[in-house]
Design a protein around this motif. Structure first.
Motif, short mmCIF file in Angstrom:
data_model
loop_
_atom_site.label_atom_id
_atom_site.label_comp_id
_atom_site.label_asym_id
_atom_site.label_seq_id
_atom_site.Cartn_x
_atom_site.Cartn_y
_atom_site.Cartn_z
N GLN A 70 -17.58 76.60 -11.14
CA GLN A 70 -17.92 77.25 -9.88
C GLN A 70 -19.44 77.49 -9.79
O GLN A 70 -20.06 77.24 -8.76
N LYS A 71 -20.01 77.93 -10.89
CA LYS A 71 -21.46 78.15 -10.93
C LYS A 71 -22.22 76.84 -10.74
O LYS A 71 -23.23 76.78 -10.03
N LEU A 72 -21.71 75.78 -11.35
CA LEU A 72 -22.34 74.46 -11.23
C LEU A 72 -22.31 73.98 -9.78
O LEU A 72 -23.32 73.48 -9.25
N SER A 73 -21.18 74.16 -9.12
CA SER A 73 -21.05 73.71 -7.73
C SER A 73 -21.90 74.55 -6.78
O SER A 73 -22.44 74.03 -5.80
N SER A 74 -22.00 75.84 -7.03
CA SER A 74 -22.80 76.69 -6.16
C SER A 74 -24.28 76.30 -6.19
O SER A 74 -25.01 76.50 -5.22
N SER A 93 -15.04 71.20 -5.16
CA SER A 93 -15.00 72.67 -5.15
C SER A 93 -15.00 73.23 -3.74
O SER A 93 -15.22 74.43 -3.55
N SER A 94 -14.74 72.38 -2.75
CA SER A 94 -14.78 72.80 -1.35
C SER A 94 -13.41 72.58 -0.72
O SER A 94 -12.76 71.55 -0.95
N ALA A 95 -12.99 73.52 0.12
CA ALA A 95 -11.71 73.39 0.80
C ALA A 95 -11.69 72.19 1.74
O ALA A 95 -10.70 71.45 1.81
N SER A 96 -12.78 71.97 2.46
CA SER A 96 -12.82 70.86 3.42
C SER A 96 -12.77 69.51 2.71
O SER A 96 -12.10 68.57 3.17
N LEU A 393 -10.45 63.11 -11.76
CA LEU A 393 -10.66 64.06 -10.67
C LEU A 393 -10.35 65.46 -11.15
O LEU A 393 -9.28 65.71 -11.72
N VAL A 394 -11.28 66.38 -10.94
CA VAL A 394 -11.06 67.80 -11.22
C VAL A 394 -11.28 68.57 -9.92
O VAL A 394 -12.38 68.52 -9.35
N VAL A 395 -10.25 69.22 -9.44
CA VAL A 395 -10.37 70.07 -8.25
C VAL A 395 -10.31 71.52 -8.72
O VAL A 395 -9.32 71.96 -9.32
N ASN A 396 -11.38 72.24 -8.48
CA ASN A 396 -11.44 73.65 -8.87
C ASN A 396 -10.81 74.49 -7.77
O ASN A 396 -11.47 74.97 -6.86
N ILE A 397 -9.46 74.66 -7.84
CA ILE A 397 -8.79 75.38 -6.77
C ILE A 397 -9.15 76.87 -6.78
O ILE A 397 -9.04 77.54 -5.75
N TYR A 398 -9.61 77.36 -7.91
CA TYR A 398 -10.13 78.73 -7.98
C TYR A 398 -11.31 78.87 -7.01
O TYR A 398 -11.42 79.85 -6.27
N ASP A 399 -12.17 77.87 -7.00
CA ASP A 399 -13.34 77.85 -6.12
C ASP A 399 -12.95 77.51 -4.69
O ASP A 399 -13.46 78.10 -3.73
N VAL A 400 -12.03 76.55 -4.54
CA VAL A 400 -11.58 76.15 -3.20
C VAL A 400 -11.03 77.34 -2.43
O VAL A 400 -11.31 77.52 -1.23
N MET A 401 -10.26 78.18 -3.11
CA MET A 401 -9.64 79.31 -2.41
C MET A 401 -10.54 80.54 -2.35
O MET A 401 -10.09 81.61 -1.91
N ARG A 402 -11.78 80.35 -2.76
CA ARG A 402 -12.81 81.38 -2.55
C ARG A 402 -13.98 80.79 -1.75
O ARG A 402 -15.10 81.31 -1.79
N ASP A 403 -13.71 79.71 -1.04
CA ASP A 403 -14.73 79.01 -0.26
C ASP A 403 -15.13 79.89 0.92
O ASP A 403 -14.32 80.17 1.81
N PRO A 404 -16.40 80.35 0.99
CA PRO A 404 -16.81 81.25 2.08
C PRO A 404 -16.81 80.58 3.44
O PRO A 404 -16.81 81.28 4.47
N ASP A 405 -16.78 79.24 3.49
CA ASP A 405 -16.70 78.55 4.78
C ASP A 405 -15.30 78.64 5.38
O ASP A 405 -15.11 78.39 6.58
N ILE A 406 -14.33 78.97 4.56
CA ILE A 406 -12.94 79.03 5.02
C ILE A 406 -12.40 80.45 5.02
O ILE A 406 -11.69 80.87 5.93
N TRP A 407 -12.76 81.20 3.98
CA TRP A 407 -12.18 82.54 3.80
C TRP A 407 -13.22 83.62 4.07
O TRP A 407 -14.28 83.65 3.45
N GLU A 408 -12.88 84.53 4.96
CA GLU A 408 -13.75 85.68 5.22
C GLU A 408 -13.67 86.65 4.04
O GLU A 408 -12.58 86.94 3.54
N ASP A 409 -14.83 87.14 3.59
CA ASP A 409 -14.89 88.01 2.41
C ASP A 409 -14.03 87.44 1.28
O ASP A 409 -13.04 88.06 0.84
N PRO A 410 -14.36 86.26 0.78
CA PRO A 410 -13.47 85.52 -0.13
C PRO A 410 -13.17 86.22 -1.45
O PRO A 410 -12.14 85.95 -2.05
#
Length: 510
Positions: A70-74, A93-96, A393-410
């Motif tokens: 998550q830190k790497l993607s940010s 690491s992105s929902a979209s 392929l590694v999908v960081n769903i921890y990060d995906v479901m805290r994506d500020p573009d999708i979730w308000e106050d993630p």
């Protein structure tokens, strides 16, 4: 080989330094030419600075891998190209991006390509989780859906779970009467493991329960090694912990063989076990399996179906304890829907939208397995970038479901975001949301037990909220995570004392 393992296990940084220095001398001979040829003419996703030989391994040396990613993607972006030694990896690491990837490439990434330990019933070639997407996988998924986890199968086994929920309730009453504290995960484990055992085998493990729970704990502690093995493959994969794997596998085999024999001798098989035994004996022609296939399948489902709901129950109660207003609203809903004289049941859950929202929000913040691991079977394009075949392929769903573009106050625990009144119910938007809220994975390889998990967790949380007040130590629950595992587990016990809300025990109605 030993040096590489010490690096992965984060225990000896000096070996990492020596390896890095050595790598400058031999890098061009062993890896550079191969990498340039394989990616020639391709436009790969952005990539952080790497080191020779080890690639990006130095960026991932963290006890909690999903937070490191998550830190790497940010810092570098939501779609990254990484390399561990000579293994190419795409990190999402992105929902979209996850939505687009699984919408267009689901079949292409439906294989896990995990290394296996031949002959082992745990993490062996007979396992369901380790199977490529093909004949055996489809055969088992069909049986699992019709005999264990599909709507009709869950309806048939509802009485089993109701009995165990009542036993869970009575045990908590006993603790409350004696003013004894309970460890939430320990009580939840008994509830879930007993239910899962009876659903899979038609009987409980009885005297072997403690042995099985010990095996589950041991398996969880090895999960980081499985992740490393899946990334590095051979020779730095399974061979690094083959003895540990063989030991766990042997102990699982002893318990399961004993249980299978008892089921056969007393004719107590569950619907699912009956079908599998018939396939094993050649009585059905759809797919020929062995006894090891049955044991491996049960190990996979017992691990996933027990550990994950147990962790979710613990995380959910911790969030509820840390948010007294949510506890109050949840209790108000339950008290308004369910008669004062009876215990909450699975059939009540559709009428308890806020309880469902609380569980979903806990799963959003604390997904059971924070990383999805797959392999690209064929080359393709993602967001205009080239992805080579056989890339991990590694999908960081921890990060995906805290994506500020999708979730308000993630980062906030806000169950209200999952209430029907707070969302649009346009069909297209619902489909998009399903692909962005992915606590159980996604696509063909998504967890088939999600419906059972919602039922089991929702009922357990409902019982604890409906029937008891809870006395905790301190003002807040410590939400630290266990390091060096691939499941999201709380680091500290969640000990609290139940206090009866009703002097007269409630009735359990199946």
């Amino acid at each position: 080989m030993a040096a590489a393992w010490f690096i992965v296990d984060f225990q000896n940084s000096s070996i990492c330094i020596l390896l890095c220095l050595f790598s400058f001398l031999c890098y061009s001979f062993f890896f550079l030419k191969k990498r340039n040829n394989s990616g020639q003419g391709c436009v790969l996703p952005p990539s952080p600075p790497s080191l020779p030989i080890i690639g990006h391994l130095h960026l991932l040396l963290s006890p909690i891998i999903h937070k490191s990613l998550q830190k790497l993607s940010s810092k570098h972006g939501p779609l990254l190209y990484l390399r561990l030694f000579n293994v190419p990896i795409i990190l999402v690491s992105s929902a979209s991006i996850a939505y687009e990837l699984f919408k267009t490439q689901d079949e292409n990434v439906s294989t896990r390509n995990l290394p296996t330990n031949e002959g082992s019933i745990f993490f062996g070639s007979s396992g369901f989780i380790t199977q490529p997407y093909g004949g055996y996988f489809k055969f088992v998924k069909k049986i699992v859906t019709t005999k264990l986890l599909g709507p009709q199968a869950l309806e048939r086994s509802r009485g089993i779970r109701a009995d165990e929920a009542n036993r869970f309730y009575l045990n908590l009453i006993d603790k409350a009467t004696k003013n004894e504290s309970v460890e939430i995960a320990e009580e939840a484990m008994k509830l879930i493991s007993n239910s899962m055992c009876k659903m899979l085998l038609g009987k409980g493990f009885s005297e072997d329960q403690e042995k099985v729970r010990g095996l589950l704990d041991e398996t969880d502690l090895m999960s980081m090694k499985f992740f490393v093995a899946a990334i590095l493959r051979k020779p730095l994969g399974i061979s690094l912990f083959e003895k540990d794997l063989a030991s766990i596998s042997h102990r699982y085999d002893e318990v399961l063989e004993k249980s299978l024999l008892e089921c056969e001798q007393h004719n107590q098989s569950s619907d699912m076990l009956t079908v599998l035994l018939e396939a094993c004996q050649g009585k059905t022609g759809e797919y020929k399996i062995t006894r090891n296939h049955i044991k491996s399948l049960f190990v996979d489902f017992f691990i996933a179906g027990t550990n994950n709901p147990t962790n979710t129950i613990k995380w959910t109660m911790a969030e509820i304890f840390n948010n007294p207003k949510i506890l109050g609203r949840l209790r108000e809903e339950i008290d308004s829907v369910i008669e004062k004289t009876r215990l909450i049941q699975e059939t009540d859950l559709p009428n308890l939208p806020y309880l469902q929202a609380v569980v979903k929000e806990a799963l959003r913040l604390h997904p059971p397995a924070p990383l999805i691991l797959r392999n690209f079977r064929e080359a393709c394009k993602v967001k205009g970038f080239d992805v080579l075949e056989k890339t991990t392929l590694v999908v960081n769903i921890y990060d995906v479901m805290r994506d500020p573009d999708i979730w308000e106050d993630p980062k906030e625990f806000k169950p209200e975001r999952f209430l029907p009144s707070s969302r649009s119910f346009q069909e297209d938007e619902i489909k998009e949301e399903i692909l962005k809220y992915i606590p159980f994975g996604i696509g063909r390889r998504g967890c088939p037990g999600s419906n059972l998990s919602y039922l089991s967790v929702g009922t357990a949380i409902g019982v604890m909220v409906q029937c008891f007040d809870w006395k905790i130590e301190g003002d807040k629950i410590n939400m630290e995570e266990v390091p060096r595992t691939m499941t999201l587990t709380m680091a500290h016990p969640l000990k609290c004392t139940p206090i009866l809300r009703n002097v007269k025990p409630l009735l359990s109605i199946v």
